[in-house]
Design a protein around this motif. Structure first.
Motif, PDB file in Angstrom:
ATOM      1  N   ALA A  65       1.985  -1.879   4.340  1.00  0.00           N
ATOM      2  CA  ALA A  65       0.671  -1.276   4.108  1.00  0.00           C
ATOM      3  C   ALA A  65       0.215  -0.464   5.322  1.00  0.00           C
ATOM      4  CB  ALA A  65      -0.353  -2.364   3.771  1.00  0.00           C
ATOM      5  N   ILE A  98      -5.937  -6.243   1.607  1.00  0.00           N
ATOM      6  CA  ILE A  98      -4.601  -6.845   1.734  1.00  0.00           C
ATOM      7  C   ILE A  98      -4.592  -7.841   2.897  1.00  0.00           C
ATOM      8  CG2 ILE A  98      -2.183  -6.367   2.348  1.00  0.00           C
ATOM      9  CD1 ILE A  98      -2.548  -3.657   0.813  1.00  0.00           C
ATOM     10  N   GLU A 127      -3.746 -11.753   2.618  1.00  0.00           N
ATOM     11  CA  GLU A 127      -2.626 -12.297   3.396  1.00  0.00           C
ATOM     12  C   GLU A 127      -3.094 -13.220   4.528  1.00  0.00           C
ATOM     13  OE1 GLU A 127       0.936 -11.691   3.117  1.00  0.00           O
ATOM     14  OE2 GLU A 127       0.132 -11.225   1.130  1.00  0.00           O
TER      15      GLU A 127
END
Length: 168
Positions: free
Chosen positions: A9, A107, A111
Motif C-alpha cells: 500500500a 489499511i 492491520e
C-alpha cells in the motif's frame, strides 16, 4: 517491520505522489509557455513538494525494513484548456490523493500498524491544506471570470502563495 500488505500500500502511494509531482510539473511548463511566470513558479514549487512527499515515503519504507519500489508513471496531460480548467483538474487530483491517503490510513488501522498510522497523520494534514489551497485558488479564478487584467494580477499574486509557504 512492515507487513507485506502495508508495504504494498505504501509503495502504491509512492506512485501517487510521484504522479502528483509530474502533474504539477506539466502544469508549470504549460503556464510558463503561456507567459504566466507566477503560476509556473507556483506549480514548479508544488512539483518539488510532491517529490519530497514521495521521498519521505521511500525513506520510511526502507527504514522500516521494507523495500520502496519506484514504478513507471503515466504521462500527464500537456494542455489544460484554461487556467480554470487546469486548477479544477488540480483540485480533483488532490481530492483523489486525499482518498488514497485515507485508504492507506484505513489499511493501517485494519492491520494494527500504529507506527505507520502515526507517520501518515502528516499526510492527512497536508492533504487538508492542499485541497483548501486548490479550492481557494479556484474561488479566485471564478471571481476573475474572463478578465485578462485580472489574470495578470492573479499571476503576480500567486507568487505570494509561494513566499507565504516558504515562510511557514
Amino acid at each position: 517491520m512492515l507487513s507485506p500488505i502495508i508495504e504494498e500500500a505504501l509503495n502504491k502511494q509512492i506512485t501517487v505522489e510521484a504522479q502528483s509531482s509530474q502533474i504539477y510539473l506539466a502544469m508549470a511548463s504549460w503556464a510558463e509557455v503561456l507567459g504566466f511566470e507566477g503560476v509556473a513558479q507556483f506549480m514548479y514549487a508544488h512539483s518539488d513538494e510532491e517529490r519530497m512527499h514521495m521521498l519521505k515515503l521511500v525513506k520510511f519504507i526502507n527504514e522500516r525494513g521494507g523495500h520502496a519500489k519506484i514504478s513507471a508513471l503515466e504521462a500527464p496531460p500537456t494542455q489544460f484548456g484554461s487556467f480554470k480548467e487546469m486548477f479544477q483538474e488540480l483540485f480533483n487530483h488532490e481530492v483523489k490523493v486525499s482518498a488514497s491517503i485515507n485508504d492507506l490510513v484505513d489499511i493501517c488501522l485494519t492491520e494494527k500498524d500504529y507506527a505507520t498510522h502515526n507517520f501518515l497523520q502528516w499526510y492527512v494534514s497536508e492533504q487538508i491544506e492542499e485541497e483548501a489551497l486548490a479550492r481557494n485558488i479556484l474561488d479566485k479564478i471564478k471571481l476573475i471570470g474572463d478578465d485578462k487584467g485580472g489574470f495578470y494580477l492573479f499571476d503576480n499574486d500567486i507568487k505570494l502563495l509561494i513566499t507565504a509557504a516558504n515562510k511557514a
